[in-house]
Design a protein around this motif. Structure first.
Motif, mmCIF file in Angstrom:
data_model
loop_
_atom_site.group_PDB
_atom_site.id
_atom_site.type_symbol
_atom_site.label_atom_id
_atom_site.label_comp_id
_atom_site.label_asym_id
_atom_site.label_seq_id
_atom_site.Cartn_x
_atom_site.Cartn_y
_atom_site.Cartn_z
ATOM 1 N N ALA A 52 0.676 -1.069 0.172
ATOM 2 C CA ALA A 52 0.047 -0.047 0.115
ATOM 3 C C ALA A 52 0.878 1.124 -0.045
ATOM 4 O O ALA A 52 2.097 1.191 0.743
ATOM 5 C CB ALA A 52 -0.900 -0.088 1.323
ATOM 6 N N ASP A 68 -3.156 -8.440 -1.021
ATOM 7 C CA ASP A 68 -3.863 -7.628 -0.161
ATOM 8 C C ASP A 68 -4.880 -6.709 -0.837
ATOM 9 O O ASP A 68 -4.286 -5.867 -1.415
ATOM 10 C CB ASP A 68 -2.700 -6.842 0.884
ATOM 11 N N ALA A 118 -7.141 -4.661 -0.037
ATOM 12 C CA ALA A 118 -7.270 -3.245 0.512
ATOM 13 C C ALA A 118 -6.125 -2.251 0.088
ATOM 14 O O ALA A 118 -6.041 -1.064 -0.081
ATOM 15 C CB ALA A 118 -7.060 -3.221 2.013
ATOM 16 N N ASN A 119 -4.974 -3.103 -0.237
ATOM 17 C CA ASN A 119 -3.805 -2.322 -0.646
ATOM 18 C C ASN A 119 -3.909 -1.947 -2.056
ATOM 19 O O ASN A 119 -3.362 -0.750 -2.495
ATOM 20 C CB ASN A 119 -2.394 -2.992 -0.483
ATOM 21 N N THR A 162 -6.141 0.904 -1.749
ATOM 22 C CA THR A 162 -5.204 1.999 -1.427
ATOM 23 C C THR A 162 -4.361 2.877 -2.663
ATOM 24 O O THR A 162 -4.398 4.197 -2.786
ATOM 25 C CB THR A 162 -4.037 1.643 -0.484
ATOM 26 N N GLY A 200 -9.693 1.128 6.489
ATOM 27 C CA GLY A 200 -8.770 2.364 6.535
ATOM 28 C C GLY A 200 -9.900 3.485 6.489
ATOM 29 O O GLY A 200 -10.892 3.316 6.711
ATOM 30 N N TRP A 248 -5.849 8.024 1.368
ATOM 31 C CA TRP A 248 -6.208 6.781 1.901
ATOM 32 C C TRP A 248 -5.514 6.263 2.823
ATOM 33 O O TRP A 248 -4.275 6.052 2.381
ATOM 34 C CB TRP A 248 -6.846 5.741 0.891
ATOM 35 N N ASP A 263 -4.348 3.076 5.319
ATOM 36 C CA ASP A 263 -4.650 1.685 5.545
ATOM 37 C C ASP A 263 -4.304 1.619 6.931
ATOM 38 O O ASP A 263 -3.154 0.999 7.252
ATOM 39 C CB ASP A 263 -3.613 0.864 4.550
ATOM 40 N N HIS A 313 -5.902 -0.465 9.282
ATOM 41 C CA HIS A 313 -6.273 -1.852 9.811
ATOM 42 C C HIS A 313 -7.002 -1.615 11.362
ATOM 43 O O HIS A 313 -6.980 -2.473 12.104
ATOM 44 C CB HIS A 313 -4.912 -2.564 10.442
#
Length: 326
Positions: free
Chosen positions: A32, A62, A64-65, A68, A97, A104, A106, A108
């Motif tokens: 990220a 990931d 979410a990364n 991001t 996030g 953004w 990240d 957690h």
């Protein structure tokens, strides 16, 4: 790490060293990022594809990364997934996030947003995830909320598996992911030195307040530096909860001012001691009672033996000497 041929050569060598030392398969995770490196030569998908092709390393994706990098660097998660060697997938991470001023973070520590779940659905439509892990490091919600998040992740995966096959054939499978055949390995010494110098310059800008290296987005590097300090202040407050209790509302601004050009040198407990010592040397805090409490706290923890134990130790030794004389 920049997505350059030099960086790829160095990373491939590092991965091979780690693989030779580990008794289990190795997996690497996509990153990220808040900002881009100047002079990048490849997309993340191309970079990781070549890494897998040359070393046989597995991938921990990931999602979410990927989100991001979409917000912070304008990278399309679908395009990134299309380039990744998903046949090397070992595991999947999902995390929450928050967005602030178009950036953004990240964290957690926040709920997983719908855009991240959408990326997970896209991934699951391309390959069956061997496993999916929700990353939550702090600020844990009630059990019912956490269970609802896990249910949402299951639904996202099932939705993607229902659409499986949509992307089949979009890309060629990776060439021998075992890195088979005889490969002429490059001399990474000069590349490693160049990369090390560039990384050191960036690291000092992030944690020691030195000038931002040429080519980087100064505003974004500043945002990342402040985010690192804020996280550091939060961890120190948890490791040494007496400090925010003694300093009150002054704790966070005082710590931010302290940390701007002072990298952490020995873990968070040492960081708390260094911060308290810095304040005391400057005659702070201004309130005499608070300063006395901070000094007592610092003295109690700065020596090799806690001060509260020293009188008891001296008493025990004196008692022993008296008993031996009898």
């Amino acid at each position: 790490m920049p997505r350059t041929r030099d960086a790829l050569d160095v990373l491939c060598e590092n991965v091979r060293i780690a693989q030779d030392a580990l008794p289990v398969p190795l997996a690497v995770e996509n990153i990220a990022a808040l900002f881009s490196w100047p002079g990048e030569e490849m997309t993340e998908g191309q970079f990781l594809y070549d890494l897998v092709d040359r070393t046989g390393v597995r991938l921990l994706i990931d999602v979410a990364n990927l989100h991001t990098n979409h917000v912070n660097r304008g990278e399309d998660p679908a395009a990134a997934l299309a380039e990744l060697p998903l046949e090397a997938l070992a595991y999947v991470h999902v995390a929450g996030g928050f967005e602030r001023d178009g950036v953004w973070h990240d964290s957690h520590a926040h709920p997983v947003p719908q855009p991240v779940l959408d990326v997970l659905t896209d991934l699951a439509s391309r390959v069956a995830p061997p496993g999916v892990l929700l990353e939550r490091d702090e600020d844990f919600p009630p059990a019912a909320e956490l269970e609802a998040e896990l249910d949402a992740i299951r639904v996202a995966v099932e939705k993607g598996r229902g659409a499986a096959g949509v992307h089949d054939g979009d890309r060629e499978p990776a060439a021998d992911a075992g890195g088979g055949g005889l490969e002429l390995l490059p001399d990474t010494g000069p590349a490693r030195q160049r990369l090390g110098l560039a990384q050191t310059a960036l690291l000092f800008a992030l944690v020691a307040g030195t000038p931002v290296p040429e080519g980087f987005d100064r505003a974004r590097v500043g945002v990342q530096a402040r985010a690192l300090i804020a996280k550091r202040a939060g961890v120190v407050a948890k490791v040494a909860p007496e400090l925010p209790e003694i300093l009150g509302a002054d704790y966070r601004p005082a710590f931010v001012a302290y940390a701007q050009n002072r990298p952490m040198r020995g873990g968070y407990r040492q960081d708390a001691l260094d911060f308290a010592g810095h304040l005391l040397r400057g005659g702070r805090p201004g309130d005499e009672q608070a300063r006395r409490r901070l000094r007592e706290w610092w003295l109690e923890r700065s020596g090799p033996v806690p001060r509260s134990r020293r009188p008891a130790v001296r008493l025990a030794r004196a008692t022993r000497r008296v008993l031996l004389r009898r």
